[in-house]
Design an enzyme around this catalytic site. Sequence first.
Site, PDB file in Angstrom:
ATOM      1  CG  HIS A  55     -61.319 -66.045 -47.850  1.00 27.60           C
ATOM      2  ND1 HIS A  55     -60.118 -65.660 -48.401  1.00 27.60           N
ATOM      3  CD2 HIS A  55     -61.224 -65.735 -46.516  1.00 27.60           C
ATOM      4  CE1 HIS A  55     -59.335 -65.152 -47.463  1.00 27.60           C
ATOM      5  NE2 HIS A  55     -59.970 -65.173 -46.311  1.00 27.60           N
ATOM      6  CG  HIS A 125     -57.979 -68.879 -43.513  1.00 28.10           C
ATOM      7  ND1 HIS A 125     -58.180 -68.355 -42.274  1.00 28.10           N
ATOM      8  CD2 HIS A 125     -58.037 -67.834 -44.370  1.00 28.10           C
ATOM      9  CE1 HIS A 125     -58.377 -67.037 -42.380  1.00 28.10           C
ATOM     10  NE2 HIS A 125     -58.284 -66.700 -43.650  1.00 28.10           N
ATOM     11  CD  GLU A 260     -54.997 -65.948 -44.705  1.00 25.56           C
ATOM     12  OE1 GLU A 260     -55.544 -65.813 -45.804  1.00 25.56           O
ATOM     13  OE2 GLU A 260     -55.261 -65.196 -43.754  1.00 25.56           O
TER      14      GLU A 260
HETATM   15  C1  BGC Z   1     -58.635 -62.053 -44.558  1.00 21.55           C
HETATM   16  C2  BGC Z   1     -59.471 -61.172 -43.667  1.00 21.55           C
HETATM   17  C3  BGC Z   1     -60.789 -61.836 -43.400  1.00 21.55           C
HETATM   18  C4  BGC Z   1     -60.541 -63.179 -42.802  1.00 21.55           C
HETATM   19  C5  BGC Z   1     -61.825 -63.921 -42.590  1.00 21.55           C
HETATM   20  C6  BGC Z   1     -58.455 -63.361 -43.876  1.00 21.55           C
HETATM   21  O1  BGC Z   1     -57.727 -64.230 -44.706  1.00 21.55           O
HETATM   22  O2  BGC Z   1     -57.389 -61.480 -44.845  1.00 21.55           O
HETATM   23  O3  BGC Z   1     -59.658 -59.897 -44.261  1.00 21.55           O
HETATM   24  O4  BGC Z   1     -61.579 -61.062 -42.561  1.00 21.55           O
HETATM   25  O5  BGC Z   1     -59.709 -63.953 -43.608  1.00 21.55           O
HETATM   26  O6  BGC Z   1     -61.713 -64.762 -41.560  1.00 21.55           O
END
Ligand code: BGC
Length: 313
Positions: A55, A125, A260
């Site tokens: 991310h 998110h 997402e």
């Molecule tokens: C991911 C997860 C990750 C999470 C973090 C998600 O978008 O797919 O693997 O642990 O975000 O909060």
Amino acid sequence: ADIALGFDSAEAYLADDNYIGCIVGRYAGRIAGGRFEIDGRVYQVPCNEGPNLLHGGNPGFHRKLWRASIEARSLRLDLVSPDGEAGFPGEVRVTARYSFTNAFELVLSLDAQTTAPTLLNLTHHAYWNLAGAGAQSVLGHELSIEATQYMPVGAGMLPTGAIEPVAHTPFDFLTPKTIGRDIGADHPQLIAAFGFDHAFLTEGAGLRRIAALAHALSGRRLTIHSDLPCLQLYSLNATPSPIHGKGGATYPARSAVALEPQGLPSARNILQRDQEYSSVIRYMLDNTSSPSYERTSSRHITVSPSRSTKRAR
Ligand code: BGC
């Protein structure tokens, strides 16, 4: 009810490791080894999840203070990410606009430009619980995802690059089913991810319906449209530490779901200097138990002939 997880203070958002309610950037998902190549040049960015990048790394867009302004009925957020930030090339300018419509829709548009070719894969998110943020489980919510294919993950939760059919697997959400129905199934991908944490290749192109989440008891339904090609489904499988949310609520594992929309993990998602990144995520809320349901739902549910053929398999 307040159906999106969140915090009471900016500090709590900054301290959160679950990306609750944020815009993820520069790169949603994982980059193996934090290494990528653009025009023959290899970039190595500092990793933030063991040997990989998650991310957007550090600082990701979720840790940045965006400039906020009001534009007609929109909240406009602007961010300038300097050249080299978190190891990524190019100065990237992002504008996010959240707009409410008269039809109970929240539309998020994301636009960006760069001064040099770079990787960009933005998403929102939000974590949802239609019973109200703080309700302790989301497993009874019904979910549908307009995807016939998904991407398995391997070591480090990195997509292996394979694309598998959802048919006859727990990943088939073409017909609505509760998140909890198959989450505990004896399937290697569910065991590897401790639940759902996978990219679904959503059918069609352009702005289209990609998913819907419904809570039978309240009648609340959230329908998501986007022009992005893929949807990451994450069932909040684990929380690194207890999450203390809004109004004293706690958010345990599986108490919310993140849906997402984003670029395909297998694509390189490069934004060129003369290119405009532009994507839309539309959240629509209605209540299937309210008298206005027939009116609103007839507008929201459109199943194309080709899609109904697929569903009829
Ligand atoms: C991911 C997860 C990750 C999470 C973090 C998600 O978008 O797919 O693997 O642990 O975000 O909060």
